[in-house]
Design an enzyme around this catalytic site. Structure first.
Site, PDB file in Angstrom:
ATOM      1  N   HIS A  95      -1.744   7.362  -6.532  1.00 64.12           N
ATOM      2  CA  HIS A  95      -1.100   6.863  -5.299  1.00 64.12           C
ATOM      3  C   HIS A  95      -0.057   5.829  -5.749  1.00 64.12           C
ATOM      4  CE1 HIS A  95      -4.279   8.515  -2.566  1.00 64.12           C
ATOM      5  NE2 HIS A  95      -5.068   8.287  -3.597  1.00 64.12           N
TER       6      HIS A  95
ATOM      7  N   ARG B  87       2.482   4.582  -4.052  1.00 58.91           N
ATOM      8  CA  ARG B  87       2.931   3.630  -3.007  1.00 58.91           C
ATOM      9  C   ARG B  87       4.458   3.640  -2.802  1.00 58.91           C
ATOM     10  NH1 ARG B  87      -2.317   3.677  -1.696  1.00 58.91           N
ATOM     11  NH2 ARG B  87      -3.644   2.311  -2.913  1.00 58.91           N
TER      12      ARG B  87
ATOM     13  N   ASN C  83      -0.251   9.917   1.120  1.00 53.67           N
ATOM     14  CA  ASN C  83      -0.753   8.989   2.144  1.00 53.67           C
ATOM     15  C   ASN C  83      -0.109   7.617   1.992  1.00 53.67           C
ATOM     16  OD1 ASN C  83      -2.180   8.453  -0.281  1.00 53.67           O
ATOM     17  ND2 ASN C  83      -3.765   7.350   0.859  1.00 53.67           N
TER      18      ASN C  83
ATOM     19  N   GLU D 113      -3.797  14.749  -0.681  1.00 56.41           N
ATOM     20  CA  GLU D 113      -5.173  14.919  -0.411  1.00 56.41           C
ATOM     21  C   GLU D 113      -5.402  14.887   1.095  1.00 56.41           C
ATOM     22  OE1 GLU D 113      -6.385  10.588  -1.861  1.00 56.41           O
ATOM     23  OE2 GLU D 113      -8.166  11.674  -1.221  1.00 56.41           O
TER      24      GLU D 113
ATOM     25  N   ASP E  77      -7.430   8.846  -9.557  1.00 57.76           N
ATOM     26  CA  ASP E  77      -7.331   8.320  -8.188  1.00 57.76           C
ATOM     27  C   ASP E  77      -6.762   6.897  -8.227  1.00 57.76           C
ATOM     28  OD1 ASP E  77      -7.373   8.075  -5.482  1.00 57.76           O
ATOM     29  OD2 ASP E  77      -9.539   7.888  -5.276  1.00 57.76           O
TER      30      ASP E  77
ATOM     31  N   HIS F 280      -4.147  -1.865  -5.195  1.00 61.26           N
ATOM     32  CA  HIS F 280      -3.998  -2.882  -4.145  1.00 61.26           C
ATOM     33  C   HIS F 280      -3.951  -4.219  -4.855  1.00 61.26           C
ATOM     34  CE1 HIS F 280      -5.039  -0.027  -0.934  1.00 61.26           C
ATOM     35  NE2 HIS F 280      -6.037   0.384  -1.684  1.00 61.26           N
TER      36      HIS F 280
END
Ligand code: DOR
Ligand code: ZN
Length: 399
Positions: free
Chosen positions: A54, A56, A86, A143, A274, A278
């Site tokens: 991810h 971002r 996402n 996903e 994965d 953050h």
């Protein structure tokens, strides 16, 4: 026309052999002992493919960008990533897909992007895929979240049923009825939520790929079918016992379980990080996700060095994902004649302890602080050494 080669201990067709590898214009042309090339110290392994990251960017640049994520990837021996849609804004249309691919302009590793499926865009998903597919190779729709804290990302089972034949789907399998939000989140996201969702998806879909499976039961259900699945380094190595060490940083979806899965490694097809960065502040507020794209291969090589897992496990980061997602057609996944000259070189005498300070993700922390790892001393992309050196020559997977 550039011709060159390397020589050393190479992972070739499942075994480490001393040989030379010659390449021309980025592709391997010869593999044999007579090839004279730069002598490399350590194990010469295929560079990895991480099918679940991810990265971002856009409204979430403060925790990662495509550029910083790809820099982190290449330092971890990863030559190709599959980014998940996402993000903010989510990648649920052709316009947004193209916009994100345009953003991916400075790349340190090769880059591909999945397309999001939602309860709103499913009627158009075939059309979007056709339009995007004229320019880019789309690894999968996914996903797909059956449960997500943002309702617009959550997909109903009946929607899955309607699109199952259109393209490869990758599913985040946790049943929404069985999941609550709490912290630490392993207290309200039970194992049963995963096994139930896996059972339902197997019935509905007929084929597909499960992201980050975190239970032995779900892996068993999947192994009797044509579905494939991933396992993450955190589910292999960490457990709820790490709550004491990680404290409020412990949340990840699916959550850590009572036991790490390492002894069940053979029950899975693919290792994927994965990578879900953050910031520490966001983690303290309960945000789920661990960074991992830079540490996955180094952790695995350390386990291989210690004899905990065999060299065959490298396939789970290379040829297996290449085959499942179709990257083998582009030449990724193994050191073979005609394939891309993408190598990660690991000097087993250079084991070190992981420290977030030395990683390249913007998020600034790692759940593996102090863990043993062997980082690649060199990474080669299409026949050029790119680490050390940080050369931004990554490409997008164009058609
Ligand atoms: O822990 C997670 N974080 N699991 C997911 O599936 C999504 C990810 C994220 O995007 O932060
Ligand atoms: Zn996920």
């Amino acid at each position: 026309m550039s011709v060159s080669g390397i020589y050393g201990r190479v992972l070739y067709r499942g075994r480490i052999v001393e040989t030379g590898v010659e390449f021309e214009n980025g592709r391997i042309t010869k593999i044999n002992k007579r090839v004279k090339g730069k002598k490399l110290r350590g194990l010469i392994l295929p560079a990895a493919i991480d099918v679940h990251v991810h990265f971002r960017d856009f409204e979430e640049k403060h925790k990662e960008t495509i550029e910083s994520g790809s820099l982190s990837a290449i330092h971890g021996g990863v030559c190709l990533v599959v980014d998940q849609p996402n993000c903010k804004p989510m990648v649920d249309s052709a316009v947004r897909y193209f916009r994100r691919m345009e953003r991916a302009s400075k790349l340190y590793c090769d880059y591909s992007l999945n397309l999001a499926l939602t309860n709103s865009n499913w009627r158009k998903i075939g059309k979007i895929l056709r339009e995007v597919g004229k320019r880019y190779f789309v690894p999968a729709v996914g996903e797909v979240f059956l449960e997500h804290s943002s309702p617009e990302l959550q997909v109903r089972y009946d929607v899955l049923e309607r699109v199952s034949r259109i393209h490869l789907l990758t599913v985040h399998a946790e049943d929404p009825e069985m999941v609550d939000n709490c912290s630490p989140n392993f207290k309200c996201r039970p194992e049963k939520a995963e096994t139930l969702a896996v059972e339902k998806c197997i019935k509905i879909l007929g084929r597909g790929h499960f992201c980050h499976i975190s239970t032995v039961e779900a892996a068993k259900l999947i192994s009797n079918t044509s579905f494939t699945c991933e396992v993450t380094p955190h589910h292999l190595l960490l457990s709820t016992r790490d709550y004491g060490r990680l404290g409020e940083f412990v949340n990840v979806n699916p959550p850590l379980r009572k036991k790490p899965l390492l002894e069940h490694l053979n029950s899975f097809d693919v290792i994927a990080s994965d990578h879900a960065p953050h910031t520490p502040e966001e983690k303290k507020d309960g945000a789920p996700g661990f960074p991992g794209v830079e540490t996955t291969y180094p952790l695995l090589v350390s386990l291989i060095k210690d004899g905990v897992v065999g060299i065959g496990a490298v396939e789970m980061l290379t040829s297996k994902p290449a085959g499942i997602f179709g990257f083998d057609k582009f030449g990724y996944g193994s050191i073979e004649v005609n394939n891309l000259a993408n190598f990660a070189v690991f000097d087993l005498s250079r084991e070190e302890r992981i420290s977030a300070r030395r990683l390249h993700s913007i998020c600034g922390w790692t759940p593996y602080e102090g863990f043993k790892a062997v980082f690649p001393s060199e990474v080669w992309l299409r026949g050029e050494p790119v680490v050390p050196g940080d050369v931004a020559v990554g490409r997008k997977l164009e058609i």
